[in-house]
Design an enzyme around this catalytic site. Structure first.
Site, short mmCIF file in Angstrom:
data_model
loop_
_atom_site.label_atom_id
_atom_site.label_comp_id
_atom_site.label_asym_id
_atom_site.label_seq_id
_atom_site.Cartn_x
_atom_site.Cartn_y
_atom_site.Cartn_z
N LYS A 162 0.95 -1.23 -0.02
CA LYS A 162 -0.22 -0.07 0.08
C LYS A 162 0.76 1.32 0.06
CE LYS A 162 0.98 1.47 4.22
NZ LYS A 162 1.73 2.73 4.67
N ASP A 190 -3.35 -1.55 9.61
CA ASP A 190 -3.54 -1.50 8.06
C ASP A 190 -3.99 -2.74 7.36
OD1 ASP A 190 -2.38 0.91 7.62
OD2 ASP A 190 -0.25 0.34 7.57
P1 ATP Z 1 3.64 -0.24 8.11
O1 ATP Z 1 3.93 0.70 6.85
O2 ATP Z 1 2.28 -1.09 8.26
O3 ATP Z 1 3.88 0.45 9.59
P2 ATP Z 1 6.06 -1.34 7.18
O4 ATP Z 1 6.15 -1.40 5.90
O5 ATP Z 1 6.89 -0.34 7.62
O6 ATP Z 1 4.72 -1.49 7.88
P3 ATP Z 1 6.57 -4.13 7.64
O7 ATP Z 1 7.15 -4.49 6.44
O8 ATP Z 1 4.91 -4.53 7.70
O9 ATP Z 1 6.83 -2.62 8.11
O10 ATP Z 1 7.23 -4.68 8.81
C1 ATP Z 1 7.46 -4.25 9.86
C2 ATP Z 1 8.08 -5.27 10.96
O11 ATP Z 1 7.26 -6.22 11.23
C3 ATP Z 1 9.24 -5.80 10.54
O12 ATP Z 1 10.57 -5.14 10.82
C4 ATP Z 1 9.30 -7.38 11.09
O13 ATP Z 1 9.84 -7.55 12.38
C5 ATP Z 1 7.66 -7.38 11.45
N1 ATP Z 1 6.99 -8.39 10.79
C6 ATP Z 1 6.23 -9.61 11.11
N2 ATP Z 1 5.55 -10.07 10.19
C7 ATP Z 1 6.14 -9.62 8.97
C8 ATP Z 1 6.01 -10.20 7.59
N3 ATP Z 1 5.13 -11.15 7.24
N4 ATP Z 1 6.71 -9.11 6.74
C9 ATP Z 1 7.27 -8.51 6.88
N5 ATP Z 1 7.63 -8.03 8.44
C10 ATP Z 1 6.82 -8.40 9.36
#
Ligand code: ATP
Length: 327
Positions: free
Chosen positions: A16, A168
């Site tokens: 997203k 989200d």
């Molecule tokens: P958001 O924008 O929703 O805050 P993000 O894109 O910044 O999220 P994600 O890639 O969702 O971050 O990952 C955040 C943390 O979640 C990672 O550092 C990891 O420790 C944990 N995590 C748990 N499950 C997953 C997964 N399936 N994929 C990625 N990270 C995951």
């Protein structure tokens, strides 16, 4: 979908972006209220789900217990994706099982007795990058296991379960374009016209969402800004209007923690992007292009500035169930 005993399917799920992200003050429970216009974008993770028993033999709740195991492609643990019960795929699976009244058994090596489901995650969405990769994976688990187990829950029911997994996740279940309020879990569908093309500048060093919100709390509160301009531009298919309206109140906090983002954003604008903005909590940067060819040209020009550069289009639908090969 059927594949010998049991069954296999794959769910492809998009990342997203936030076209508008307004953040309220920290609440007493530590959360922030937000108003956000979210859109899916064509960078995808894939979750393959496989079960050993026959889902049609009985409603899933007739199974009292099931073993569920998750595996990842090689490089992903190194990139910070957990393989244990904290992976949002397994958190979502457990919440769905709770809802269906099924207990989750620990996976014990070599024990093939009783019903089990195996999940395998292949990631392409950058990790901890402001693109909700983990939330997308949780949504893939809910949609995929609902189908694999023949549970037959509606999207609305899956969104209610999704809200217990993360802010989200309901949007990621619904896909398309949405207006999220509250902590992000209330999502209304938004009318849009046309497709937008983006260049996506990826930084492999993660930025924690919690750290970005903490930095936000230390800065001056932003002047309140509503999503109307973005919603209007989307409804009219007005690209220049959208470029002028993109708004992310977490951007100053992300730049405070990662100052080089300001220079990279300028590089995107110098290269000719119509607008450039930090994606969610960052550090991914998004450049809005005039069309797909322009996006590719921007990507070629920006290669040296990022760890990786992709082109992508939005909106990109929602979780999509594809036929799967046996695990
Ligand atoms: P958001 O924008 O929703 O805050 P993000 O894109 O910044 O999220 P994600 O890639 O969702 O971050 O990952 C955040 C943390 O979640 C990672 O550092 C990891 O420790 C944990 N995590 C748990 N499950 C997953 C997964 N399936 N994929 C990625 N990270 C995951």
């Amino acid at each position: 979908m059927e594949d010998g005993a049991g069954g296999t399917l794959r769910v492809r799920v998009p990342a997203k972006i936030n076209l508008h992200l307004a953040v309220g003050p920290r609440r007493s429970d530590g959360f922030h209220d937000i108003v956000s216009v979210l859109q899916t974008i064509s960078l995808y993770d894939t979750l393959r789900v496989h079960r050993n028993d026959d889902a049609h033999a009985a409603h899933p709740s007739a199974r009292r217990h099931m073993r569920v195991a998750l595996t990842l492609d090689g490089d992903e643990e190194a990139a910070g994706v957990p393989a244990d019960a904290s992976n949002l795929v397994l958190v979502a699976a457990r919440r769905l099982m709770d809802h269906l009244g099924i207990g989750m058994d620990e996976d014990e090596d070599g024990d093939e007795s009783g019903p089990w489901s195996r999940l395998h995650l292949t990631k392409r969405i950058p990790v901890a990058a402001g693109m909700a990769g983990g939330s997308a994976d949780a949504a893939a688990a809910l949609v995929g296991l609902n189908r694999l187990w023949g549970a037959d829950l509606t999207i609305g029911a899956l969104c209610d379960i999704a809200a217990t997994v993360g802010s989200d996740v309901p949007f990621c279940v619904a896909g398309g374009t949405g207006l999220a309020t509250g902590t992000g879990t209330s999502v209304a569908r938004v009318l849009t016209r046309g497709t937008t093309h983006w260049v996506v500048g990826i930084d492999h060093a993660p930025l924690s969402t919690a750290d970005v919100y903490a930095a936000f709390d230390r800065l001056e509160p932003p002047v309140p800004t509503g999503p109307d301009q973005v919603l209007h531009a989307l409804r009219m298919g007005d690209l220049d209007g959208l470029a002028a309206a993109l708004h992310n109140e977490l951007e100053p906090a992300a730049i405070a923690l990662r100052p080089e983002l300001a220079e990279r954003r300028e590089a995107m604008l110098r290269a000719g992007a119509l607008a450039a903005i930090v994606s969610g909590s960052g550090p991914t940067l998004l450049g809005l292009a005039r069309d797909a060819i322009h996006a590719r040209r921007l990507a070629a020009e920006l290669e040296g500035h990022f760890d990786a550069v992709e082109v992508a289009a939005a909106p990109a639908g929602g979780p999509e169930i594809l036929p799967g090969r046996a695990a």
